[in-house]
Design a protein around this motif. Structure first.
Motif, PDB file in Angstrom:
ATOM      1  N   GLY A 257       0.841  -1.193   0.000  1.00  0.00           N
ATOM      2  CA  GLY A 257       0.000   0.000   0.000  1.00  0.00           C
ATOM      3  C   GLY A 257       0.881   1.249   0.000  1.00  0.00           C
ATOM      4  O   GLY A 257       1.986   1.266   0.568  1.00  0.00           O
ATOM      5  N   LYS A 258       0.384   2.306  -0.634  1.00  0.00           N
ATOM      6  CA  LYS A 258       1.173   3.524  -0.827  1.00  0.00           C
ATOM      7  C   LYS A 258       1.542   4.172   0.504  1.00  0.00           C
ATOM      8  O   LYS A 258       2.668   4.620   0.705  1.00  0.00           O
ATOM      9  CB  LYS A 258       0.366   4.504  -1.683  1.00  0.00           C
ATOM     10  CG  LYS A 258       1.140   5.689  -2.144  1.00  0.00           C
ATOM     11  CD  LYS A 258       0.318   6.544  -3.090  1.00  0.00           C
ATOM     12  CE  LYS A 258       1.140   7.742  -3.547  1.00  0.00           C
ATOM     13  NZ  LYS A 258       0.374   8.611  -4.442  1.00  0.00           N
ATOM     14  N   ARG A 259       0.601   4.213   1.434  1.00  0.00           N
ATOM     15  CA  ARG A 259       0.846   4.879   2.726  1.00  0.00           C
ATOM     16  C   ARG A 259       1.961   4.168   3.502  1.00  0.00           C
ATOM     17  O   ARG A 259       2.881   4.808   4.003  1.00  0.00           O
ATOM     18  CB  ARG A 259      -0.430   4.888   3.554  1.00  0.00           C
ATOM     19  CG  ARG A 259      -0.262   5.561   4.907  1.00  0.00           C
ATOM     20  CD  ARG A 259      -1.525   5.514   5.717  1.00  0.00           C
ATOM     21  NE  ARG A 259      -2.523   6.390   5.113  1.00  0.00           N
ATOM     22  CZ  ARG A 259      -3.792   6.461   5.483  1.00  0.00           C
ATOM     23  NH1 ARG A 259      -4.235   5.674   6.446  1.00  0.00           N
ATOM     24  NH2 ARG A 259      -4.616   7.287   4.911  1.00  0.00           N
ATOM     25  N   GLU A 260       1.884   2.830   3.606  1.00  0.00           N
ATOM     26  CA  GLU A 260       2.906   2.094   4.350  1.00  0.00           C
ATOM     27  C   GLU A 260       4.268   2.203   3.675  1.00  0.00           C
ATOM     28  O   GLU A 260       5.289   2.347   4.341  1.00  0.00           O
ATOM     29  CB  GLU A 260       2.507   0.611   4.482  1.00  0.00           C
ATOM     30  CG  GLU A 260       1.510   0.383   5.597  1.00  0.00           C
ATOM     31  CD  GLU A 260       0.385  -0.544   5.187  1.00  0.00           C
ATOM     32  OE1 GLU A 260       0.305  -0.910   3.998  1.00  0.00           O
ATOM     33  OE2 GLU A 260      -0.421  -0.885   6.052  1.00  0.00           O
ATOM     34  N   ARG A 261       4.274   2.120   2.353  1.00  0.00           N
ATOM     35  CA  ARG A 261       5.544   2.230   1.624  1.00  0.00           C
ATOM     36  C   ARG A 261       6.181   3.593   1.874  1.00  0.00           C
ATOM     37  O   ARG A 261       7.390   3.692   2.097  1.00  0.00           O
ATOM     38  CB  ARG A 261       5.285   2.013   0.138  1.00  0.00           C
ATOM     39  CG  ARG A 261       6.530   2.002  -0.690  1.00  0.00           C
ATOM     40  CD  ARG A 261       6.190   1.658  -2.134  1.00  0.00           C
ATOM     41  NE  ARG A 261       7.252   2.052  -3.032  1.00  0.00           N
ATOM     42  CZ  ARG A 261       8.404   1.432  -3.131  1.00  0.00           C
ATOM     43  NH1 ARG A 261       8.648   0.398  -2.388  1.00  0.00           N
ATOM     44  NH2 ARG A 261       9.326   1.847  -3.983  1.00  0.00           N
TER      45      ARG A 261
END
Length: 196
Positions: A91-95
């Protein structure tokens, strides 16, 4: 007048009616009926059966085996294992949090210079410990391995290994790491939570 011991011979007479027996005939019939033994059914059956040869004492008596019948194999019971969910991207947020240092990488494994067998063993042990310890994000460094324009063996193999069933119970998903953590030569791996 002397009576003979022989019963009188009666000639059959054609008669449309049945005649009644005389006293003498009835007495004769009763005498004959008392002397006759009734036949038993099993004795009659044995008398008509072919004589059986007795087995010699040297050879044990054996029964003929029935002809083998094909036995249909019973279907094996199906043991259904719970299907592992598909690998999920981070996911973009975790990355973004991982690449900027807002989420902590809780452990690292460097596979540089290892053979495939040694690297696989090291990866298995590392992921099992991370899963057991309840870690969330780890970094696996494979190295870019470029020699002569080809990508390294471990760089290709590790993503394939992480997709195998043996690792699916340990890994939720993985993605290529940000440049600050090794870029193409490293992977962020999200560990599946242990169920106690």
């Amino acid at each position: 007048m002397k009576r003979s011991s022989r019963p009188p011979v009666l000639e059959p007479r054609p008669s449309p009616r049945r005649r009644a027996l005389s006293e003498e005939e009835r007495a004769l019939w009763d005498t004959v009926a008392k002397q006759v033994k009734p036949l038993r059914k099993h004795r009659v059956a044995k008398a008509h059966a072919a004589p059986r040869a007795e087995p010699s004492p040297a050879t044990p008596a054996t029964r003929p085996l029935p002809s083998p019948r094909p036995i249909a194999a019973a279907p094996a019971p199906r043991v259904t294992k719970p299907a592992m969910p598909p690998l999920a991207p981070l996911g973009k947020r975790e990355r973004t949090k991982l690449s900027r240092g807002r989420s902590e990488i809780e452990a690292r494994l460097d596979l540089h210079g290892m053979t495939q067998m040694r690297a696989h063993r090291a990866l298995t042990g590392f992921l099992n410990r991370a899963h057991h310890d309840g870690l969330t994000f780890v970094l696996v460094i494979t190295g870019k391995g470029r020699s002569g324009g080809e990508s390294g063996v471990l760089r290709r193999q590790v993503p394939e290994w992480l997709s195998l069933p043996e690792f699916r119970s340990l890994v939720v998903g993985f993605e290529e790491a940000a440049i600050g953590h090794g870029g193409e030569g490293a992977l962020y791996v999200r560990i599946r939570r242990a169920r106690f």
